[in-house]
Design an enzyme around this catalytic site. Sequence first.
Site, short mmCIF file in Angstrom:
data_model
loop_
_atom_site.label_atom_id
_atom_site.label_comp_id
_atom_site.label_asym_id
_atom_site.label_seq_id
_atom_site.Cartn_x
_atom_site.Cartn_y
_atom_site.Cartn_z
CE LYS A 181 -3.97 -2.14 2.33
NZ LYS A 181 -3.39 -3.49 2.49
CG HIS A 214 -6.58 0.19 1.68
ND1 HIS A 214 -6.89 -1.02 1.11
CD2 HIS A 214 -7.01 0.11 2.98
CE1 HIS A 214 -7.47 -1.79 2.00
NE2 HIS A 214 -7.55 -1.13 3.15
CG PHE A 226 -14.45 -1.05 7.59
CD1 PHE A 226 -13.25 -0.62 8.10
CD2 PHE A 226 -15.27 -0.11 6.96
CE1 PHE A 226 -12.85 0.71 8.01
CE2 PHE A 226 -14.89 1.22 6.85
CZ PHE A 226 -13.68 1.63 7.37
#
Length: 770
Positions: free
Chosen positions: A328, A333, A392
């Site tokens: 990244k 990302h 997440f």
Amino acid sequence: MNGEAPRVVVVSMGAISSLGATAEDLWTGAREGRVAITSVRHLDWPVDPTLVAGEVDHVPTEPFGRRVRIRPHADRALALALAAAWQTWSAVPADLVPADRLGVVLGTCNAGLLSARRWCQAVLDGVELPAEVARTITPQALAEAVGTSVGARGPVLAVNTACASGVSAIGLGTDLIRRGRAEAVLTGGVDALSDVVVAGFAALQSLAPRPTAPYSRLRNGLSLGEGSGWLLLVRADLAARAGLEVVAEVAGYGLSTDAYHPTAPRPDGSGAAQALLHALADAGLSGTDIGYVNGHGTGTPKNDVAESNAIRAALGPAADSVAVSSTKSVIGHLLGAAGAVEAIVTACAVRERVVPPTAGDYEPDPECDLDYVPGAARPWDGRAAIANSMAFGGVNAAVVLARPGIGSAVTTPWQPALVTGIAVFSPAGEGVDLLTRSAGGDGRVTTGPAVDLDVNPSLDRRDRRRLDRLSALSVMSAATALRHAAVEPGSADAERTGLVLGTGVGPAESIEQFLGPLLAEGPRAASPSVFPNTVYSQAAGRVATRLGLRGPTCTVSVGHASGAVALGYAADLIGMGRADRIVVVAADVLTDTVLSAYRRQGVLRDDRRGDGLSLIEAGVAIVLERPEVAHGRGATVLGAVRGWAAAHDARSSGLWDPDGQGVQRAVLGALLDAATSPDEIGDVWLAAAGLGTADNAERAAVTRCLPAGVKIHAPKLTVGEPLGVGGALTALLAWDDMTRHRTGSRASLVNSSSLGGAHVSIVITRGDAG
């Protein structure tokens, strides 16, 4: 299928990123530490003109493969996925495997979010868009477009575990080959940069003003990126016979969940460590075998520390000598594509025996105390490496890539997954009886399409206010099924339980809730509390957190076949010894915008046409357990999953084979997987839901595959079509029927199909069938 699982190898790769249009561009740029995070050019971002991201310069628009063209209204994510997937597939002989032995697994976080944005804007403006725009919104739509482009007739599936999607897709693709469901699987991830995603991360105050600096004391946020990465996975013996160069072997993978927070990881890294440990165990390796970890490395303060803790916890003392770097740092990302492109870089690192660096500004941070390879690449022995992802909802995934023959995957004798708990919530209320009584005699649902979320005490009103409808329905369903299985949420037994969630349209309510103010007032109106709920896997994260589940976790989104795939995948994880217990949840909720998309595609039933879908909401949960675990605790066994199979037959996007050839392959494949003869099937539970052409094709396929005396059920013609819940719902109805009529058949076949031609068949048995 018993015996030693076949080895799985990577033979071809394709990528498009801010470093260039090929996988070689990606690897060369990563190896050189060349930062391709620059000022954004194609987005109109009025909030901050200095916004930086890893942006793709040129998105191809030429045709790719068979019958798939990039139309002017096509989603950017679709174009990126097709370009990288075709790059991967076209590098090998077209006849490498028969079409029905080729699968596709796509991972994505946002899927066709730009199409969803256009659709919501059009609804607000009262403008009518082409139906094709609606057909490119969901993860499965993208997977089926890729499947059609390469002519895949095996399993064509999509997973959505947010930023862990790419690695999760590689894991599922590996298992499809190990279980004999495919000989080759094209697997990867995709996500496109959009003002919607930028607004969301800006609202969370997660974006860095300069290119991200992972693991550094100077880090202050992430840089977004976009692109797509794909790997062609092939059975190792097949690759050898074809004379293909092997890049690396997929030695093992692992999944876990934090059960902690919607966006933040567990600070001690214990959740992510479990995924790493599972991957090592699956590969038959230890921490001392790992020389390199391609880290998640977002550059956010909490994430980098938690990941460093996880690596140290999983590898033990060997962590002091392992090299860790973040891709990244050069491309940003890529969200759902991140794990896939990082796996490509990891595979190249194994092949070339070179560890790529972590680029950007670096100053040591005492809380990130590993070797992060700052500044320049270095040589290593190239024995085995890990690509690690965190997401997440607390989802974690890790994959071990190694030189061929390094690992020795642990094989467990195959066992059927036993059903020990069930739950169903429908517009009629809680339970099977209310659902079956709700059907009208003319095939129309008489109760309305929505589920009343106040019918169950699993959630109080405060919880309901904090959760969107999809999450609330999922939590209710899972909690009820676990209690039915005598597993109390929050207990030690619950902590050892995994979760596989299936959803067709995902968090549509939250996506619309987030987009509404954004479209009306601009990006400053983006809600930081709503944005995390816009990822498909957040519902699974809410379930895990509320109920204390920390086992293997994945979210699949295969259109109307989502629940069936969730059930089959969970049964595989149980059967291969990856988990003692998994709760399968299938849930979907409706919104006016979702209904408008179905209506525009001409598939809804109304007063002017005799056929069409009657959509309803529903939530189903099914608890699966390993036989020794269920019997050891004296659980009541309601049934078993014996085997399953998947096939794809769309001749072009959204067009089924009218002869039902895909359904036929799924049915025969499921019977073979379950070691069950056609004569042993007493009942068939159809996917039929009111679309004449599709329903007739399915019936024709069943007629060809099974004896004339088999009993046919088509429950969705009367109870309604619960979108991605359908396969799990009909399986539950089948188990209920077998339990009530114990003199009837001991084995049933359950079918489920997406609107885009992905078909799934599952063989199930009742509780006393051995």
